[in-house]
Design an enzyme around this catalytic site. Structure first.
Site, PDB file in Angstrom:
ATOM      1  N   HIS A 112       2.180  -0.039   7.471  1.00 45.75           N
ATOM      2  CA  HIS A 112       1.652   0.075   6.117  1.00 45.75           C
ATOM      3  C   HIS A 112       2.259   1.267   5.372  1.00 45.75           C
ATOM      4  CE1 HIS A 112      -0.946  -1.928   3.442  1.00 45.75           C
ATOM      5  NE2 HIS A 112      -2.029  -1.187   3.561  1.00 45.75           N
ATOM      6  N   ASN A 141      -5.391   2.678  -0.570  1.00 48.66           N
ATOM      7  CA  ASN A 141      -6.196   2.017  -1.607  1.00 48.66           C
ATOM      8  C   ASN A 141      -6.338   2.831  -2.882  1.00 48.66           C
ATOM      9  OD1 ASN A 141      -6.487   0.173   0.419  1.00 48.66           O
ATOM     10  ND2 ASN A 141      -8.717   0.137   0.394  1.00 48.66           N
ATOM     11  N   ASN A 175      -3.183  -3.653  -1.622  1.00 47.35           N
ATOM     12  CA  ASN A 175      -4.157  -2.734  -2.208  1.00 47.35           C
ATOM     13  C   ASN A 175      -3.512  -1.513  -2.867  1.00 47.35           C
ATOM     14  OD1 ASN A 175      -6.376  -4.309  -1.523  1.00 47.35           O
ATOM     15  ND2 ASN A 175      -6.580  -3.349   0.492  1.00 47.35           N
TER      16      ASN A 175
END
Length: 204
Positions: free
Chosen positions: A36, A86, A132
């Site tokens: 990520h 996020n 996100n």
């Protein structure tokens, strides 16, 4: 750190004669090496390529690490948010404000589940498509016009495995693909920015 902050503040408040571009590597602060956070890894390679790998400075105003790099007559503002994915958009939007940049002058570099590891794509704006970090940037900038470099990380076979997949580290086999991938991603991004720096801003 205080000196780095002062230098960052001085540069951000000084007019730059050429074009400036913000390049943000999205990811989770404190989780390097995970799929990520591959966008942050690309930023590290760009900094090494442009000779500013030792110049990262923490800027508390946008909660990010910044490095300034010349690219021909242009200047890149490299940014790695010191936030969770996020809410990466808060750092990106604040940096854009500090440097006086529009959404079209901001590149987002991030992981992409729907492309296999080793595949890259340059996407010129558009929806977040479930990412996100991109969603946060769109929300905080009130725009989806940011060019995006998508770095494939592959999608696991079962939907329940997605979270563990993106938050997990690359396997030894995947690590072998990462080094050339970082170079390819850097080439693709810098070539695109060079081309845009030569022509009108609207020429995406």
């Amino acid at each position: 750190m205080r000196r780095s902050w002062a230098l960052s503040r001085q540069v951000s408040e000084t007019r730059f004669p050429g074009k400036r571009w913000l390049v943000a590597g999205l990811g989770n602060h404190g989780m390097p090496g995970t799929r990520h956070s591959v966008g942050m890894a690309v930023l590290g390679q760009i900094a090494r390529r442009l000779g500013v790998a030792e110049n990262w400075a923490r800027d508390s105003r946008c909660a990010a690490d910044l490095a300034l790099a010349p690219l021909g007559d242009a200047q890149l503002v490299l940014l790695r948010p010191r936030r969770l994915m996020n809410v990466n958009g808060r750092s990106v939007a604040r940096a854009a404000e500090l440097f006086g940049l529009t959404a079209e002058e901001i590149y987002l570099v991030h992981d992409e589940l729907d492309k296999p590891l080793g595949k890259l794509a340059l996407k010129l704006g558009g929806s977040a498509r479930g990412h996100n970090g991109v969603r946060s940037c769109i929300s905080c900038l009130n725009s989806n016009a940011m060019p995006r470099l998508l770095v494939g990380i592959g999608r696991p076979t079962h939907p329940n495995m997605v979270e563990n997949h993106v938050l997990g580290c690359f396997s030894p086999e995947e690590q072998e693909l990462l080094s050339p991938l970082m170079d390819q991603a850097t080439d693709l991004l810098l070539d695109h920015i060079r081309a845009r720096s030569q022509g009108p801003l609207s020429g995406l």
